[in-house]
Scaffold this active site. Structure first.
Site, short mmCIF file in Angstrom:
data_model
loop_
_atom_site.label_atom_id
_atom_site.label_comp_id
_atom_site.label_asym_id
_atom_site.label_seq_id
_atom_site.Cartn_x
_atom_site.Cartn_y
_atom_site.Cartn_z
N ASP A 192 0.81 -1.23 0.00
CA ASP A 192 0.00 0.00 0.00
C ASP A 192 0.83 1.28 0.00
O ASP A 192 0.50 2.26 0.67
CB ASP A 192 -0.98 -0.01 1.18
CG ASP A 192 -2.22 -0.83 0.86
OD1 ASP A 192 -2.57 -0.91 -0.33
OD2 ASP A 192 -2.82 -1.38 1.79
N ASP A 208 -7.44 -3.65 -4.93
CA ASP A 208 -7.12 -2.33 -4.38
C ASP A 208 -5.78 -1.79 -4.91
O ASP A 208 -5.55 -0.59 -4.99
CB ASP A 208 -7.00 -2.37 -2.84
CG ASP A 208 -7.98 -3.32 -2.16
OD1 ASP A 208 -8.41 -4.28 -2.79
OD2 ASP A 208 -8.28 -3.09 -0.98
N1 GLY Z 1 -7.42 -1.25 0.75
C1 GLY Z 1 -7.97 -1.86 1.90
C2 GLY Z 1 -9.42 -1.62 2.03
O1 GLY Z 1 -10.05 -1.10 1.13
O2 GLY Z 1 -9.95 -1.97 3.07
#
Ligand code: GLY
Length: 404
Positions: free
Chosen positions: A109, A177
């Site tokens: 992330d 994501d």
């Molecule tokens: N990217 C993690 C979530 O959307 O919870």
């Protein structure tokens, strides 16, 4: 544009749109909340999600902290109040410390963390002589984050591994994501002139597009690969209700992710996927347009909503509107304005206490029989919901240069 896909859907109907005045008012509410919370949090960070309506104070140690800095930058862009800039730059300095000390950075992330914080600082302040040192700090920190992400690329399969120890067969997977982490790599190629970041991002996007979007344009949250051969194995959920269900926020990441990918490559295939995942998202909305946390659930289910999914989707629609022909741009802008009207009428917290968020009725993770997640942030504010709601309002009001 696949007109057929859009026109047959019922969301072209009577739902009202957020108008310019309402968007101005809503943005002013957000800026007031950020100001109040800036005083409340000081140099700590709000946690990922509120607890009983108030964000706990935490250190900079989660995947969500960049959204808080992003809220400070959006508020600064709007007001030019130096207090927002001062606090945002203090965050950027803390991100440099975090990267150097490697505080919870062994995951993918990097874009969520470093685009709305450090890349935003670089974009907003570059060229300002008085901020040269801060801009250079933001640039080197974001590049360190990009290099860190590059270390998670798996040649076998051609993707960035989301979580866990790199190469661990139990974690040999990508997640939808991660499409939002790719802009950091495009930015890194842009500022260094080194194409290798972009090339790896391109491969990841190609892999993700080929496996996470199902035939009906619904999406898998995560997708596993064979670590020996790199062959795609299976899609399973982490935060959705079932492996085969549509996790609302994952579908929204798909909308924004396909938009950004289309913007980089202008590949008609990515536009087709955008059209499909968008139509699927809109088609599964309940009558008040605030998504349930998973599209297994509909009106009358009593399940919690995830307002953040609608805010993320609105940003994706508005970004695609910039690349589209006039007819499609108008349609996408109208759809985004409908989502934003629903969010503003039903989820915007207008006068919160210190520590309260902007957008009510988000869901971080709801436990189900199949997902086994640790439940948290159910029917609460969350930092990305607040941030993307603000970003969408900013996009509705201005020709905004994105942080991504
Ligand atoms: N990217 C993690 C979530 O959307 O919870």
């Amino acid at each position: 544009m696949d007109k057929e896909l859009y026109v047959r859907k019922n969301w072209l109907s009577a739902a009202p749109e957020l108008n310019d005045r309402e968007a101005e008012e809503a943005f002013a509410v957000c800026v007031e909340t950020v100001k109040r919370n800036m005083a409340y949090f000081g140099r700590s960070f709000p946690a990922a999600a509120s607890v009983d309506g108030i964000y706990p104070k935490t250190a900079n140690d989660d995947w969500t902290d960049g959204f808080w800095t992003g809220e400070l930058w959006l508020s600064y862009e709007e007001t030019k109040d130096p207090a927002f800039k001062r606090e945002a730059l203090a965050s950027v300095a803390d991100f440099e410390r975090r990267m150097k000390e490697r505080v919870v950075v062994d995951h993918h992330d990097m874009g969520f963390l470093f685009s709305p914080s450090c890349v935003a600082a670089w974009r907003l302040l570059k060229g300002e002589e008085a901020e040269e040192a801060a801009v250079s700090q933001a640039r080197r920190t974001a590049l360190a984050a990009a290099d860190n992400l590059m270390g998670r690329f798996q040649e076998k399969g051609g993707f960035f591994q989301a979580w866990g120890t790199v190469g661990d067969p139990k974690e040999y997977r990508l997640i939808i994501d991660c499409l939002l982490n790719m802009p950091l790599l495009f930015w890194a190629s842009e500022v260094t002139g080194n194409p290798v970041y972009r090339e790896k991002a391109k491969r990841h996007i190609r892999t993700a597009m080929a496996c996470v979007v199902r035939e009906d344009y619904s999406t898998y949250h995560t997708y596993y690969f064979d670590p020996e051969t790199g062959a795609p194995v299976k899609g399973i959920t982490q935060q959705g209700n079932r492996n085969g269900s549509i996790w609302a926020r994952g579908q929204a990441w798909g909308i924004y992710g396909t938009t950004l990918s289309y913007g980089y490559f202008h590949d008609p295939e990515y536009e087709r996927l955008f059209d499909g995942v968008t139509a699927c998202f809109m088609e599964h909305l309940p009558s008040d347009l605030i998504p349930y946390w998973d599209f297994d659930f509909h009106d009358g289910s009593g399940e919690p909503r995830d307002s953040s999914a609608a805010a993320i989707a609105a940003c994706g629609l508005l970004e695609m509107a910039r690349c589209a022909d006039q007819e499609k741009a108008e349609l996408l802008t109208s759809m985004a304005a409908k989502l934003m009207k629903a969010l503003t009428d039903r989820c915007l917290l207008r006068e919160g206490a210190p520590g309260a968020g902007i957008l009510l009725h988000g869901t971080y993770a709801k436990r189900s029989e199949e997902n086994g997640v640790h439940e948290s942030g159910v029917d609460e504010c969350n930092l990305w919901g607040d941030y993307f709601y603000m970003e969408a309002l900013m996009r509705m009001r201005k020709d905004w240069e994105r942080y991504w």
